[in-house]
Enzyme design. Structure first.
Site, PDB file in Angstrom:
ATOM      1  N   LYS A   1      43.228  31.643  34.815  1.00  0.00           N
ATOM      2  CA  LYS A   1      44.428  30.885  34.824  1.00  0.00           C
ATOM      3  C   LYS A   1      45.472  31.399  35.981  1.00  0.00           C
ATOM      4  O   LYS A   1      44.913  32.894  36.408  1.00  0.00           O
ATOM      5  CB  LYS A   1      44.739  31.037  33.492  1.00  0.00           C
ATOM      6  N   CYS A   2      45.444  31.189  36.569  1.00  0.00           N
ATOM      7  CA  CYS A   2      46.764  31.470  37.512  1.00  0.00           C
ATOM      8  C   CYS A   2      47.837  32.905  36.958  1.00  0.00           C
ATOM      9  O   CYS A   2      48.661  32.441  35.594  1.00  0.00           O
ATOM     10  CB  CYS A   2      47.850  30.146  38.378  1.00  0.00           C
ATOM     11  N   PRO A   3      48.037  33.693  37.747  1.00  0.00           N
ATOM     12  CA  PRO A   3      47.857  34.434  38.924  1.00  0.00           C
ATOM     13  C   PRO A   3      46.651  34.821  38.876  1.00  0.00           C
ATOM     14  O   PRO A   3      46.127  35.829  39.987  1.00  0.00           O
ATOM     15  CB  PRO A   3      49.411  34.703  39.410  1.00  0.00           C
ATOM     16  N   PHE A   4      45.848  35.501  37.538  1.00  0.00           N
ATOM     17  CA  PHE A   4      44.761  36.232  37.221  1.00  0.00           C
ATOM     18  C   PHE A   4      43.554  35.628  38.322  1.00  0.00           C
ATOM     19  O   PHE A   4      43.134  36.018  39.205  1.00  0.00           O
ATOM     20  CB  PHE A   4      44.407  36.372  36.363  1.00  0.00           C
ATOM     21  N   ASN A   5      43.349  34.733  38.775  1.00  0.00           N
ATOM     22  CA  ASN A   5      42.114  34.253  40.000  1.00  0.00           C
ATOM     23  C   ASN A   5      42.121  34.600  41.265  1.00  0.00           C
ATOM     24  O   ASN A   5      41.720  34.764  41.860  1.00  0.00           O
ATOM     25  CB  ASN A   5      42.072  32.330  39.461  1.00  0.00           C
TER      26      ASN A   5
END
Length: 788
Positions: free
Chosen positions: A726-730
């Site tokens: 998921k964003c922002p971990f991508n």
């Protein structure tokens, strides 16, 4: 033509041929390593820490194999591996240092002997384990091994199990805890009921157990499941996991998190729905073999060892009478679960020449040969002595369980095998009177593959700076134990340098011998004395002499060079990551201010609560840079301590504060509350200073200086699979991967449709990198980036 090859079932032959074709595609550069990874994991093939080396794991249902099969595995070890067979805690045998091009041929050899590697790894149902004494134990209600085999055969290659959210583990036990039911996704304990004058076999079912960095004890699903409904129940439970497990967040994907999120009642309701849906399905009957005695071969007895003290000790500690009169189980003690190929052939010869031709691997990384008569003990002992496998004391103090650790595992931090070897050697010459019920287990990282959580004394690997130098460490867990119905997980007490581990062990054992009450187990002793007693006792072992005085103290067991950690990739989605960190720090500030208001109003307990909230929020802020976000406060604090405090990204003095957050006194004094408020304020300031430095450096890499990161040179375009992230971990993971690459290098990234496809490319370009392409394929996007 090889007649054995003709006996390989067509579907298995096709599997092996398909694997060989994929290896050829990999060799030709027509498939990326990341795409090949899931394919090889499904076939039981792991990549090792060393480049171009593989670990091959066989799947041995309930750890059982014939003498001929053990001979086959010895040959595999010689031809394709390093001559070593390693017994795992799931009763498998695995091989290290195998070349990928040798794997297809090796798989054919295994298949010719009725062996497979299929689904020994990956996100599927792993090897179904069972008590190694099943079928011979005097106290068992009935033999659970045939039921375990039936579950294995039914779920292996089952469409439902090919892409689960994460791995899924099932065990069966029959008596006192050998099945380890409370730490399994499905734990089955044999029961017998009398219904209308007839005995009915069944199982007590526990679900949702597991170890890892977040241990969770299984909870009871039902007290009695009729044995004829076993396969239906297992499929229903796997279906619940498949539908409700979190496939988007690997860190929260195990079945235990489903149970945590939904609760046992809702999970039971979902299970009953799935169970009912299978009402019209026909399941295979479970074949139960007749309880017959094997025909033993003729053999010569040997009385030459009868007077030896070593032989008498071995008989007393390594043999056990079976429920079948006149027969015995022989336990073979393995060091670190290892045996070489010649020893394996020797054991196969003993099983075939003196027993029923069967060998059973144990969950404690040993082996057992059943169906042995007492008059064969002398001859067997003599042969074991010639092989170096005659040591007495299986499942006792010096019989230490451990994982591969940093020797071969990509996740290993410390050399747990080196520690276990040292501990075991020291204990061989230790008076273990009254200590043999004490268990010791070691893991090279927090993931608990060495099962340290359920040991009397558990070690899990980590790293920490001592005198400014990064040093291998172990967190010491005390008081763990397990029965067939209940698990008590060990309590983390203190973190010590690896080289102090043996001294810590001896100090704990001596304290137990000196101060235990009559009949008091180690677990009961720990409960009575309490964590504070042991932490104070072991506190001196946290220190080391200066490196000039004792350079070896800073080197891991078995190592010769300075201890180091391979860099851990991190990530960010520019504005979103910044916002998350700022939001967490703002939450910390607000909670800290509320704590100060509370203490002004003399609301001490309230002030302590707000201080703890402030500390947790500050910890969450910096853990964002590790791509981590935790719902559980305790888990968050533990990760913050090991990844941020122990690495001295914030001052080490905050370790005491973090520990105190997990041990809040029932009635804190105003002075204690005021101290917490002041220390928490200092922690927030320290975290903000780290964040400010990240902004200045325009990097999230807080544990390795930019000039220390070696650029990764590769002839093949690297690929990063971030589907489901998921964003922002991508974005965080993409940015951190790019930080390890040389300027001009090209990275291919897989991202989901929607927010990820909209935000990640824009953020990467804002960082100065060049977006070469962004194409939609099969419902997701492939982004190609050139490093600035």
């Amino acid at each position: 033509m090889d007649t054995k090859a003709l006996n390989i079932p067509p579907h298995i032959k096709k599997e092996i041929d398909d694997f060989a074709a994929e290896v050829e595609r990999l060799n030709r550069g027509e498939v990326q390593e990341e795409d090949f990874k899931r394919f090889r994991l499904q076939q039981g093939i792991y990549g090792q820490r060393q480049n171009d080396e593989q670990m091959v794991r066989t799947k041995l249902p309930q750890g059982r194999l014939t003498a001929d099969q053990l001979e086959c595995l010895a040959g595999f070890a010689d031809k394709y591996s390093n001559g070593i067979l390693h017994v795992t805690t799931r009763q498998d045998i695995q091989f290290h240092f195998v070349k990928i091009q040798d794997v297809p041929e090796g798989m054919r050899v295994l298949a010719e002997n009725g062996l497979t590697t299929r689904e020994a790894c990956g996100n599927t149902v792993r090897n179904v384990t069972a008590c190694h004494k099943a079928g011979t134990c005097p106290g068992e209600p009935f033999n659970v091994a045939p039921y375990g085999r039936a579950i294995t055969d039914y779920l292996l290659r089952h469409a439902l199990t090919q892409n689960l959210p994460r791995k899924f583990k099932i065990s069966l036990g029959g008596c006192s805890g050998c099945g380890l039911a409370p730490i399994h996704d499905i734990g089955l304990n044999a029961q017998v009921r009398n219904e209308n004058g007839q005995e009915v076999r069944g199982f007590r079912v526990l679900i949702g157990g597991g170890l890892g960095s977040y241990p969770h004890a299984a909870e009871p699903l039902t007290d009695f499941l009729p044995a004829d409904q076993l396969l239906r129940a297992c499929e229903a439970l796997v279906a619940v996991f498949d539908k409700h497990g979190d496939k988007r967040n690997r860190n929260k994907a195990r079945f235990k998190f489903v149970l945590d999120k939904l609760g046992i009642e809702k999970t039971r309701e979902l299970y009953e729905t799935e169970f009912a849906a299978l009402a019209r399905k026909t399941f295979p009957a479970i074949p139960i073999p007749e309880d017959t005695l094997p025909a033993l071969p003729a053999y010569e007895t040997d009385a030459s060892h009868d007077a030896e003290a070593g032989f008498k000790n071995w008989v007393a500690r390594n043999t056990e009478a079976q429920r079948q009169e006149g027969f015995h189980n022989i336990q073979i003690k393995l060091t670190l679960g290892d045996l070489n190929s010649e020893q394996a052939r020797g054991l196969a010869g003993i099983a075939a020449g003196y027993g029923g031709g069967e060998i059973v691997n144990t969950v404690n990384q040993n082996m057992m040969i059943p169906w042995v008569k007492a008059d064969a003990f002398g001859a067997i002992f003599g042969r074991l002595k010639d092989m170096g496998l005659h040591r007495a004391g299986t499942e006792e103090l010096s019989d230490i369980t451990c994982c591969p650790g940093s020797e071969t595992c990509n996740l290993g931090i410390t050399a747990s095998r080196g520690l276990a070897r040292e501990l075991g050697q020291q204990l061989e010459n230790t008076d273990s009177t009254e200590l043999d019920q004490v268990s010791i287990k070691a893991s090279g990282c927090p993931n608990s593959c060495g099962q340290h959580h359920i040991a009397s004394i558990g070690f899990h690997g980590g790293a920490k700076k001592v005198n400014g130098i990064l040093t291998p460490h172990y967190e010491i867990f005390l008081g763990g134990r397990i029965s067939e119905d209940k698990a008590v997980f060990g309590t983390p007490v203190v973190k010590v340098p690896a080289r102090n581990g043996p001294q810590v062990m001896h100090r704990i054992l001596q304290n137990y011998k000196d101060e235990k009450q009559k009949g008091e187990s180690f677990g009961e002793f720990f409960d009575r004395k309490g964590k504070a007693h042991f932490r104070q006792m072991l506190d001196p072992f946290r220190n080391l002499p200066g490196i000039e005085e004792s350079p070896e103290s800073y080197i891991d067991f078995g190592g010769k060079e300075a201890f180091s950690l391979d860099d851990r990739g991190q990530g960010e989605c520019a504005g979103a990551v910044t916002d998350m960190i700022q939001d967490h720090l703002a939450d910390a500030d607000r909670a800290h201010f509320q704590a100060k208001l509370s203490i002004e109003k003399q609301a001490v307990a309230e002030a302590v609560n707000h201080s703890r909230r402030a500390g947790v929020a500050a910890a969450r802020a910096l853990l964002v840079t590790e791509g981590m976000d935790f719902d559980d406060d305790t888990e968050c604090l533990q990760k913050f301590k090991s990844l941020i405090v122990d690495m001295e990204i914030v001052p080490e003095k905050f370790a005491t504060l973090i520990d105190s957050f997990t041990e809040t006194p029932a009635q804190p004094s105003p002075e204690q509350a005021q101290g917490w408020i002041e220390d928490t304020g200092a922690l927030i300031d320290a975290c903000r200073a780290v964040y400010d430095k990240l902004n200045t450096d325009k990097s999230l890499r807080i544990r390795v200086a930019a000039d220390e990161i070696p650029p990764v040179q590769t002839t093949q375009r690297p690929r990063l699979d971030l589907l489901g992230v998921k964003c922002p971990f991508n974005y965080v993971k993409t940015k951190l991967k790019l930080e390890t690459m040389a300027s001009g290098s090209v990275l291919e990234v897989l991202i989901d449709d929607g927010e990820p496809a909209e935000n990640v490319p824009r953020s990467i370009q804002n960082d100065g990198h060049k977006l070469l392409s962004l194409e939609k394929t099969n419902g997701h996007y492939t982004m190609v980036v050139e490093k600035a």
